[in-house]
Every structure is written in structure tokens, then in C-alpha cells.
Design an enzyme around this catalytic site. Sequence first.
Site: not given
Ligand code: 5RP
Length: 235
Positions: A40, A42, A107-108, A115
Amino acid sequence: MTTSQTPAPANVLSQDELKTLVGQAALQYVVPGEIVGVGTGSTVNKFIDALATIKDQIKGAVSSSVASTERLQALGIPVFDSNAVDRLSVYIDGADEIDGAGNMVKGGGAALTREKIVAAQSAKFVCIADESKLVQTLGKFPLPVEVIPMATQRIIAQFAAKGGVGKVRLKDGKPLVTDNGQYIVDVTGLQITDPLAFEAEVSQWPGVVTVGVFAYQRAQVCLLGTASGVKTLTF
Ligand code: 5RP
């Protein structure tokens, strides 16, 4: 850790272009005829877009969030329930931080629980990220922890005893509710020097659904987008 490098195009690439580059580079790890685990975020969205170009060569995907499921399905990629699938050869996902041993903070995007579940079902974790995510010690990025709402304040107090400051993640002024109906606590001020021990300890606190340290489910490969191309780190 070993590294190898694929040169980037001559012009300077934006962070978005770096994400596209690593998303496309991840296709080499997708096994034809199989189901692929999809994370999950961007960066993963770029991977999903790339995956759509070879969708006829795969069976489908197991997804780690409602958002990724919607994107996969919109692009015509079948999504399977994780319970209906045995072992996955590969799981492709981003990270908020990754260290030199493949340990990550994730987890951002609030999808850490699913995940970790899909990662645990997969033989190989391929992390895709831009080079700002590479750290020496985990803890620079606020650590996401998915919690049962009634345990929130005690868990924040338990992190305070470790020198961390926990805050409930908000959306539109209210606690963000995850795909699993729980809350996220983001913890700043931690230095996670022993990720395995940290993950093992915090995972046992009552009310913790999932801690965003991925040490048991660490990456075996990281495709890192850098100014000079995609660097492949293997752990
Ligand atoms: C989501 C996540 C994402 O992998 C993590 O936050 C990185 O995200 P991005 O590719 O948008 O920088 O752990 O829960």
C-alpha cells in the site's frame, strides 16, 4: 548487505519519478502465472500501474488494503482473499524507513496490519522506496502502531516509559479508523536499535494489534530510487 546499480536517465528525477522507476523495476520479481502480494502507498501505486501492463501474465494479487484493492480492480487485476491462497512467492511494498539489514518501519498509510499479514504469507519481501527512506537506525519516522481504541491511553503511557511520545492519528479532526476498525498511534522520539526485540516486546502489549516495525517480516531485497538510478540492496 550487497548493492548493485542500474543507471538513471541523464536528467534529474523528481521523487515521483523515482517512485515510478522503482515501481517498474519491481516487475522483474513478479513470477509469471502466479499471484503476487501487493502493499500500500504512493510507491506501490506506481508498481500497481506497472503491474497492469503485464496483467495477462499473472493470475492476480493478494492486497494489503482497501485502497490497493480498489486500484488493482480498477486496472483489471483480479484480487484474491489471502485465505484462499497458499504461499506467495513475492510481496512488493514500500516503507517509511529501511535500515542496512532490511528491517523497516511501515504504516504511514495505516495499512500495517494487513501488510504484515501478506508479508508473512510471502517467501520474499521486495521493498520499493526512494533513498530518503534509508536510515542507519529506525526511529526517525514516527512509528505507527495499530491499537484497539480502549487501550490507546495505556499504550501511549507504555511508550512514554520508553522515551516515546505517542499521539492518536487524526483525520478530519477525529481519530483515523483503519480498514480493520482500529486506531493508529504514531510514536516519536524512539531509537529502535534492536528491531527484533522491540517488535517482539511491543507486539505483546495488550491492545496492540500490530506494531509498525517489520523485523520478523523484513525485506530480502530493496529497490532504492537514487539520483544515479535504481540501487538493488540485498540482505
Ligand atoms: C502504508 C505503508 C507504506 O508502504 C509506507 O507508508 C510508504 O508509503 P509511500 O510509498 O507512500 O512513501 O507502510 O501503510
